[in-house]
Design an enzyme around this catalytic site. Sequence first.
Site, short mmCIF file in Angstrom:
data_model
loop_
_atom_site.label_atom_id
_atom_site.label_comp_id
_atom_site.label_asym_id
_atom_site.label_seq_id
_atom_site.Cartn_x
_atom_site.Cartn_y
_atom_site.Cartn_z
N ASN A 1 -2.34 6.51 -1.76
CA ASN A 1 -2.37 6.66 -0.18
C ASN A 1 -1.52 7.72 0.70
O ASN A 1 -1.91 7.76 1.33
CB ASN A 1 -2.15 4.91 0.38
CG ASN A 1 -2.71 4.08 0.27
OD1 ASN A 1 -4.18 4.17 0.18
ND2 ASN A 1 -2.23 3.03 -0.07
N GLU B 1 -2.50 1.02 -9.32
CA GLU B 1 -1.29 2.07 -9.30
C GLU B 1 -0.17 0.81 -9.90
O GLU B 1 -0.06 0.48 -9.23
CB GLU B 1 -1.46 2.52 -8.05
CG GLU B 1 -2.16 3.86 -7.85
CD GLU B 1 -2.26 3.96 -6.50
OE1 GLU B 1 -2.60 5.38 -6.44
OE2 GLU B 1 -1.09 3.81 -5.93
N SER C 1 0.57 -1.36 0.30
CA SER C 1 -0.28 0.16 0.08
C SER C 1 0.76 1.27 0.29
O SER C 1 -0.31 2.10 -0.64
CB SER C 1 -0.89 0.09 1.67
OG SER C 1 -1.72 -1.07 1.57
N HIS D 1 -0.24 -2.31 -7.18
CA HIS D 1 -1.37 -1.75 -6.22
C HIS D 1 -2.71 -1.74 -6.39
O HIS D 1 -3.47 -1.19 -6.90
CB HIS D 1 -0.67 -0.85 -5.85
CG HIS D 1 -1.53 -0.17 -4.23
ND1 HIS D 1 -1.50 1.29 -4.22
CD2 HIS D 1 -2.11 -0.86 -3.44
CE1 HIS D 1 -2.63 1.26 -2.83
NE2 HIS D 1 -2.53 0.34 -2.46
#
Length: 663
Positions: A192, A153, A120, A141
């Site tokens: 994130n 991602e 993450s 991701h």
Amino acid sequence: MEDAKVAVVGAGDMGHGIAELFAVSGYEVTLMDKFPQALEKARGRVSASLARLVERGRLTKEQADAAFGRMRFSGDMKSSVAEASLVVEAVPESKDLKKAVFRELDALAPSEAVLASNTSNIRISDLAAATSHPGRVVGMHFFNPPMVMKLVEVIPGERTDPAVTKRAMEISGKIGRTPVRVLRDTPGFIVNRINAADTLFFCLLLDKGVASPPEIDTYARGQGLPMGPYELIDFVGVDIGADSLAYFASALSPEYGKGVTFGRMAKEGRLGKKTGKGFYDWSSGRADIPTVEPTDKVSIMDIFALEINESVKLVEEGVATPEDIERGVVLGMNRPFGPITVAKDLSNAEVKSKLEELAAKFDCSIFAPTRAIAEGRMRDAVEGRLAPKPEPKAANVQPEGPRETGGDPVRLERLPGGVAKVIINRPRLNTLNAQVLDRLDAMVGELSGDPSVRAVVVTGEGPVFCAGADLSQFFSNSVAFMDFARKGAKTMKKIAEMPKLTIAVLKGYALGGGLELALSCDVRVATEDVEIGFPELSRGLVPAWSGSQRLAKLLGVSHAAFMILTSERIRGKRAYEIGLVNRVVESGDPDEFAVKYAAGLASSQAPVAVMLAKSLLNKGAEAAMDDGLEMEAMAAGILFATEDLKEGISAFLGKRKPEFKGK
Ligand SMILES: NC(=O)c1ccc[n+]([C@@H]2O[C@H](COP(=O)([O-])OP(=O)(O)OC[C@H]3O[C@@H](n4cnc5c(N)ncnc54)[C@H](O)[C@@H]3O)[C@@H](O)[C@H]2O)c1
């Protein structure tokens, strides 16, 4: 099918979903987990999920059975990855654990296999450094649940082979996902990273007792959100929020460590849904949220401003384009629109003043307006008109393991007119390591004894001067650390005492060891937007290459204490105002400016006089006044016998330019 065999390592919340997604898309998948119970649970979850897809008419029974038939569940790493062309790692979010898994994959997977991580937050380069072939490591991701969320991602590490990134993008497309390419490997990537500022904000709201979780969640639901922020954090896991803030604090800025409530709850085991209690009681399987009045102490504008600020930072740092940030937030956070769209509807002044208010209220620099917003250029940033600037925090977050230096770490160019140019040329913002110090030391020795050189320009390759010491070098033990400090201070002293005029070019970043290098030069020229500072204390260090001493002598204790003790960065103009730099380059190439300036000084200043004046400044300033005056008199006496003195005076009287010979 190319890349037909996939292995997914870690069969938890993410791993089982990623494996199912590949199987449904026609791939042969081995789902591997070290723990048999985890594998059993994953098998049950996948078959239940496939049954739901059949129920909803998304798959026929035959398709679901075929997908399940393409899946193998295994507890053995070696056989799981032996034939894989793609391995997706989805073990828990621990850097050490992931590095151990990557080391294993490196040894066991076929050499041409792509090794992807579903981390993450953790920088891909840090994981890649655990392998002998970092070129094949890439970030993929996925978002939770992978069967539903459309975003992936794709993050290349610093050494990822572009062909591997391309493959990861193509594979993401083949499994029906929308890949967004992250341009720079930075903690938390896009979604994130934006989330982290929100998480910190929600933690600080509780720390400061601004409002209670039910009051804030009731307000958020009233704004049309399906879940309030605390209900969501409970749902995901309070520990996940606490751990991610801790990671950002270590990898990006200690300011992320300011919030305390989430960490405390994690320690107490109040993790939310998974332990039955977090902000709310979950014993019924749903959050039991008391009925309260919504708070009026928090506004949706707070979140908009924070997310716009983070998005603009990502653009400034070259992490992603505004379009990809928007796409990432919409798909990754399940929003109808993202921060880029919101920014286009707001004025720079509104966002800036909201951020200033939040930064002051929570005493948190993460919330302070980033540069483009501070300068009124938010619209340029969100409309893609801002040229990205390299990421400064990178100096704080060095990749581990051996690194390529990309050629000579310090280059010397001899230019006409008695000017030499010393160029720090290192990957990662020209950070300084022992090798650079040795090269600088040797180069200073060489130039000092060279009568053809009269002025030396010290600069960095590219847009950055130097972002500081390479911290990955000296965390091994305290003796090595001290030696490195002494070594740096010795080199700085040698530069300061070099019998030539030295000019440092402060551009991009002049931080920590980079600033110490600049302070050791005689003249500093700076661009307007350079960031100058001593981040050491915010990393648990002190300036140890003579910076604390030199800065106090140069500016006085007040300015030096401010810069060192607060770690606040200043820009070129402010540095000029307080006397830290001598010239500000308002436009054009700062290196060209410095070279021209150096050439002018090389011809106008008499070399022997320069040498003696530097000695007077360096040594005389340390001596008692009488001794210093005596040194001055002796220097004058020495100069009296030089040809240059005669030349200087006769040129002055003859109203012509002197031609000094250094004799
Ligand atoms: N859960 C999310 O919302 C989410 C979203 C995106 C990314 N991620 C990331 O995905 C990764 C996995 O998260 P998760 O939520 O699925 O975690 P999880 O704890 O649910 O699953 C991890 C699995 O890895 C297994 N495991 C542990 N050590 C192992 C080893 N050495 N070899 C093989 N298997 C091992 C565990 O038994 C467990 O089944 C993390 O990096 C996380 O940050 C999570």
